[in-house]
Design an enzyme around this catalytic site. Structure first.
Site, PDB file in Angstrom:
ATOM      1  N   HIS A  45       0.833  -1.206   0.000  1.00  0.00           N
ATOM      2  CA  HIS A  45       0.000   0.000   0.000  1.00  0.00           C
ATOM      3  C   HIS A  45       0.864   1.250   0.000  1.00  0.00           C
ATOM      4  O   HIS A  45       2.052   1.224   0.317  1.00  0.00           O
ATOM      5  CB  HIS A  45      -0.898   0.010   1.233  1.00  0.00           C
ATOM      6  CG  HIS A  45      -0.187   0.430   2.487  1.00  0.00           C
ATOM      7  ND1 HIS A  45      -0.166   1.737   2.928  1.00  0.00           N
ATOM      8  CD2 HIS A  45       0.561  -0.275   3.371  1.00  0.00           C
ATOM      9  CE1 HIS A  45       0.546   1.815   4.046  1.00  0.00           C
ATOM     10  NE2 HIS A  45       1.000   0.610   4.335  1.00  0.00           N
ATOM     11  N   CYS A  46       0.194   2.376  -0.340  1.00  0.00           N
ATOM     12  CA  CYS A  46       0.787   3.701  -0.146  1.00  0.00           C
ATOM     13  C   CYS A  46      -0.217   4.523   0.658  1.00  0.00           C
ATOM     14  O   CYS A  46      -0.800   3.990   1.606  1.00  0.00           O
ATOM     15  CB  CYS A  46       1.168   4.340  -1.483  1.00  0.00           C
ATOM     16  SG  CYS A  46      -0.148   4.393  -2.718  1.00  0.00           S
ATOM     17  N   SER A  47      -0.439   5.776   0.331  1.00  0.00           N
ATOM     18  CA  SER A  47      -1.389   6.583   1.101  1.00  0.00           C
ATOM     19  C   SER A  47      -2.811   6.453   0.569  1.00  0.00           C
ATOM     20  O   SER A  47      -3.728   6.087   1.293  1.00  0.00           O
ATOM     21  CB  SER A  47      -0.964   8.054   1.121  1.00  0.00           C
ATOM     22  OG  SER A  47       0.171   8.224   1.942  1.00  0.00           O
TER      23      SER A  47
ATOM     24  N   THR B  75       0.828   2.350  -5.411  1.00  0.00           N
ATOM     25  CA  THR B  75       0.221   1.023  -5.314  1.00  0.00           C
ATOM     26  C   THR B  75      -0.385   0.614  -6.647  1.00  0.00           C
ATOM     27  O   THR B  75      -0.324  -0.560  -7.028  1.00  0.00           O
ATOM     28  CB  THR B  75      -0.850   1.019  -4.213  1.00  0.00           C
ATOM     29  OG1 THR B  75      -0.224   1.320  -2.961  1.00  0.00           O
ATOM     30  CG2 THR B  75      -1.558  -0.317  -4.109  1.00  0.00           C
TER      31      THR B  75
END
Length: 259
Positions: free
Chosen positions: A152-154, A160
């Protein structure tokens, strides 16, 4: 691909990459490979579901700015790895800091600059040294590390998004299906909209100037594939000469992830 709905409403872009069919007629296995937005926000109500997915690897693609500000909630028994795919000190990498400075925010993102910024992000995701190293690490962990795995990222849409596109393409999923999965993120941006609207208000930027950074678009993803062709000649050459992934790693990934 099956529609698994919102597995974790408090992390709305959390979803299973299983169910995709490959060109050879195989299927990506369910329950082994998940993609997500940030995982600091998993609610108490969603926690039993989150803990019950059997996640054994959590790969955090965010910069240290993001990780330090909002640490992940790591499932019990899971390995955590910070695997950066973006130069943390590059212009625009620290959104909160940039948008907190109205003058800097206007210089970077107003009058169509946000759209240009996004196209450049996707070029960097397939060319910068940090990205090449990070995405190689992601693939190797998916191929050889403990599963199930979530990365994941933000917002779970760009860094992602390319990670998911890369993995699905390596597994042999058709480009059209890869793009469809990528665009699904647009239906799952409630958390992103909330914090981006807050940042927009603080920066003084109109929402229409910020909006290109809050959604994914097919032409953003196309930019990554086109830049690969420009730099490497083909996706296969990008895998071998850019990511420096071995044939053994790709075979291990397929053996693990495909039914």
């Amino acid at each position: 691909m099956k529609n698994d709905g919102f597995l974790l409403p408090s992390a709305p872009n959390f979803r299973d990459l299983g169910g995709h069919r490959t060109k050879e007629g195989r299927t990506v296995r369910d329950g082994l490979l998940f993609r997500s937005d940030a995982l600091h926000s998993v609610s108490e109500q969603d926690l039993p579901t989150y803990q019950g997915l059997g996640i054994r690897q959590l790969i955090d693609l965010r910069t240290h700015h993001e990780r330090d500000r909002l640490p992940d909630l790591v499932p019990e028994g899971a390995e955590y790895a910070a695997v950066g795919v973006q130069n943390a000190e590059a212009a625009g990498a620290n959104f909160v800091e940039t948008l907190a400075d109205p003058e800097r925010a206007r210089a970077m993102f107003s009058d169509g600059a946000a759209e240009r910024f996004m196209f450049n992000v996707y070029r960097e995701l397939v060319s910068d040294a940090e990205a090449l190293e990070g995405y190689r690490d992601l693939v190797e962990r998916a191929a050889k590390g403990p599963t199930s795995l979530v990365f994941h990222c933000s917002a779970g849409k760009d860094r992602t998004g390319w990670g998911a596109a890369l993995l699905l393409t390596l597994l042999g999923v058709e480009r059209e299906a890869v793009t469809e999965d990528y665009l699904t993120s647009n239906e799952r941006q409630a958390n992103t909209d909330f914090w981006m609207r807050e940042l927009s208000r603080h920066s003084g930027l109109p929402w229409e100037d910020v909006q290109p950074m809050t959604r994914v678009r097919a032409d953003y993803l196309d930019t990554a594939y086109t830049h690969i062709e420009e730099l490497y000649g083909s996706f296969d050459n990008y895998v071998v000469n850019g990511l420096k992934l071995s044939g053994g790693t790709i075979e291990s990934l397929k053996q693990r992830m495909l039914a």
